[in-house]
Enzyme design. Structure first.
Site, PDB file in Angstrom:
ATOM      1  N   HIS A  32       0.840  -1.205   0.000  1.00 12.34           N
ATOM      2  CA  HIS A  32       0.000   0.000   0.000  1.00 12.34           C
ATOM      3  C   HIS A  32       0.873   1.252   0.000  1.00 12.34           C
ATOM      4  O   HIS A  32       0.698   2.146  -0.840  1.00 12.34           O
ATOM      5  CB  HIS A  32      -0.906  -0.010   1.233  1.00 12.34           C
ATOM      6  CG  HIS A  32      -1.766   1.202   1.365  1.00 12.34           C
ATOM      7  ND1 HIS A  32      -3.067   1.240   0.902  1.00 12.34           N
ATOM      8  CD2 HIS A  32      -1.520   2.435   1.896  1.00 12.34           C
ATOM      9  CE1 HIS A  32      -3.577   2.444   1.139  1.00 12.34           C
ATOM     10  NE2 HIS A  32      -2.655   3.184   1.743  1.00 12.34           N
ATOM     11  N   GLU A  33       1.816   1.309   0.924  1.00 10.51           N
ATOM     12  CA  GLU A  33       2.687   2.478   1.007  1.00 10.51           C
ATOM     13  C   GLU A  33       3.626   2.566  -0.195  1.00 10.51           C
ATOM     14  O   GLU A  33       3.987   3.662  -0.629  1.00 10.51           O
ATOM     15  CB  GLU A  33       3.494   2.441   2.305  1.00 10.51           C
ATOM     16  CG  GLU A  33       2.652   2.432   3.580  1.00 10.51           C
ATOM     17  CD  GLU A  33       1.719   3.625   3.684  1.00 10.51           C
ATOM     18  OE1 GLU A  33       1.981   4.667   3.051  1.00 10.51           O
ATOM     19  OE2 GLU A  33       0.691   3.512   4.384  1.00 10.51           O
ATOM     20  N   HIS A  36       1.954   4.549  -2.904  1.00 13.26           N
ATOM     21  CA  HIS A  36       2.126   5.996  -2.683  1.00 13.26           C
ATOM     22  C   HIS A  36       3.536   6.434  -3.075  1.00 13.26           C
ATOM     23  O   HIS A  36       3.730   7.445  -3.757  1.00 13.26           O
ATOM     24  CB  HIS A  36       1.899   6.338  -1.206  1.00 13.26           C
ATOM     25  CG  HIS A  36       0.496   6.173  -0.729  1.00 13.26           C
ATOM     26  ND1 HIS A  36      -0.600   6.675  -1.399  1.00 13.26           N
ATOM     27  CD2 HIS A  36       0.001   5.567   0.390  1.00 13.26           C
ATOM     28  CE1 HIS A  36      -1.694   6.387  -0.726  1.00 13.26           C
ATOM     29  NE2 HIS A  36      -1.365   5.716   0.364  1.00 13.26           N
TER      30      HIS A  36
END
Length: 382
Positions: A32-33, A36
């Site tokens: 998920h990170e 980003h």
């Protein structure tokens, strides 16, 4: 002796429940990170920190781009801190950004065009969906996909299916106008229609019959997943081996199947939330950290492959959770950006801070509710 036994029991509990939960959630949070991070780097944003976990730092290193990669003591969660942010929640440091040179400001998240900011924020949940597609596709490559003809092998007496007129040997052709190819399709359609009337087209002795049934809500024992309230028609599949096949796929088709699996999870989640709002569903199926850890442990006991499949489900859930339009989550940032696009200017700092407080309260209340629900489920005999 008793102390040693208790210590061994505690070690087994950590090994079977805590460790699988931490490993699975850490991997999901990392991807998920990473979503980003990669899109931010592609847009020219400087990354100050990439953290797995929260709290005291256990290990860190700084790469050639100046990003501090850190492993923290509390191993659930993580964040990417962009240059110019005031904190890990990506709240902009307006005073700090204002004092920067134009060149340095361009390397901050706040200094990016609106479209870039939205892409960077949306990349996290999108990465979760891509991870889930990859996991399911890998499982299909290894094991194929078992498919069973949607032929009825048994009809439970007094069930909604029996009251609707289903008979053994019926071949289900369509549900609510959607073609049905496998018994799994029928199960998924039932899950999406809890408490709602379903129209069926079945083939019976060479003719077509049209039936209507409404799934009842029943407590179903799903083995490692525990007892869950689900829609139930009272139908069972045929046991004829000729009605079962294992389909194999090349990688492109496996990716398509993986995407379809993700699509169903998204659709089922939406149907569940809609049922909650309409009063057809209850919160019994919601799980907090304890429940998720318990499920992960039970799946780990079955096999590594089952745990991997569960990781795909959890990854989609994390992506969807983060898309909720709640300040503090990615969806909240996207909501702010939508207001900015509509108004032509960002919301005031005061309004954004109020939103953040509401978001913190919502997330805290959700964690408290689901955790207390997990505890009640554990201590309840039923």
């Amino acid at each position: 002796m008793a102390f040693v036994q208790e210590l061994q029991a505690a070690g087994a509990w950590v090994g079977w429940y805590v460790l699988p939960f931490v490993v699975v959630m850490t991997a999901i949070v990392f991807f998920h990170e990473l979503g980003h991070y990669l899109v931010a780097r592609w847009c020219g944003v400087k990354i100050d920190a990439f953290s797995l976990g929260f709290g005291p730092e256990l290990y860190s290193r700084i790469d050639k781009h100046g990003t501090r990669w850190r492993l923290a003591a509390i191993p659930v969660g993580g964040y990417v801190k962009f240059h110019g942010d005031a904190n890990a929640a990506s709240a902009p440091d307006h005073d700090g950004v204002a004092a920067m040179t134009p060149q340095e400001r361009a390397s901050t998240l706040a200094g990016q065009p609106l479209a870039n900011r939205a892409a960077i924020v949306a990349a996290g949940p999108f990465a979760n969906f891509l991870l889930a597609v990859a996991i399911f596709a890998a499982l299909f490559v290894v094991f194929g996909r078992a498919e069973q003809t949607p032929r009825i092998g048994a009809v439970e007496a007094g069930s909604p299916a029996a009251l609707a007129g289903f008979q053994v040997g019926d071949l289900v052709k369509a549900v609510n106008g959607r073609p049905i190819a496998t018994f799994e399709d029928l199960q998924q359609a039932t899950l999406l229609s809890t408490g709602l009337p379903m129209s069926f087209v079945v083939e019976r002795a060479g003719d077509e019959a049209r039936l209507t049934a409404t799934p009842e809500i029943a407590v179903v024992d799903q083995g490692p997943l525990g007892k869950r309230r689900m829609g139930r028609l009272g139908l069972a599949s045929t046991r004829n081996p000729a009605d079962v096949r294992i389909d194999r796929c090349a990688l492109p088709l496996c990716l398509v199947w993986g995407a379809q699996e993700v699509g169903f999870i998204v659709e089922a989640t939406g149907a569940y939330v809609g049922g909650l709002i309409a009063g057809r569903e209850t919160a019994d199926n919601m799980s907090g950290p304890i429940g998720v850890g318990q499920i992960a442990g039970e799946m780990a006991k079955v096999s590594l492959w089952q745990l991997l499949s569960l990781a795909g489900l959890f990854s989609v859930s994390v992506g969807l959770m983060n898309l909720l339009p709640v300040p503090l989550l990615d969806g909240g940032h996207l909501l702010y950006f939508a207001f900015e696009a509509a108004r032509g200017r960002p919301l005031s700092d005061r309004m954004q801070q109020i939103g953040i407080r509401i978001g913190v309260a919502f997330v805290a209340a959700l964690v408290i509710f689901t955790t207390s629900h997990d505890i009640l489920r554990l201590v309840s005999p039923n």
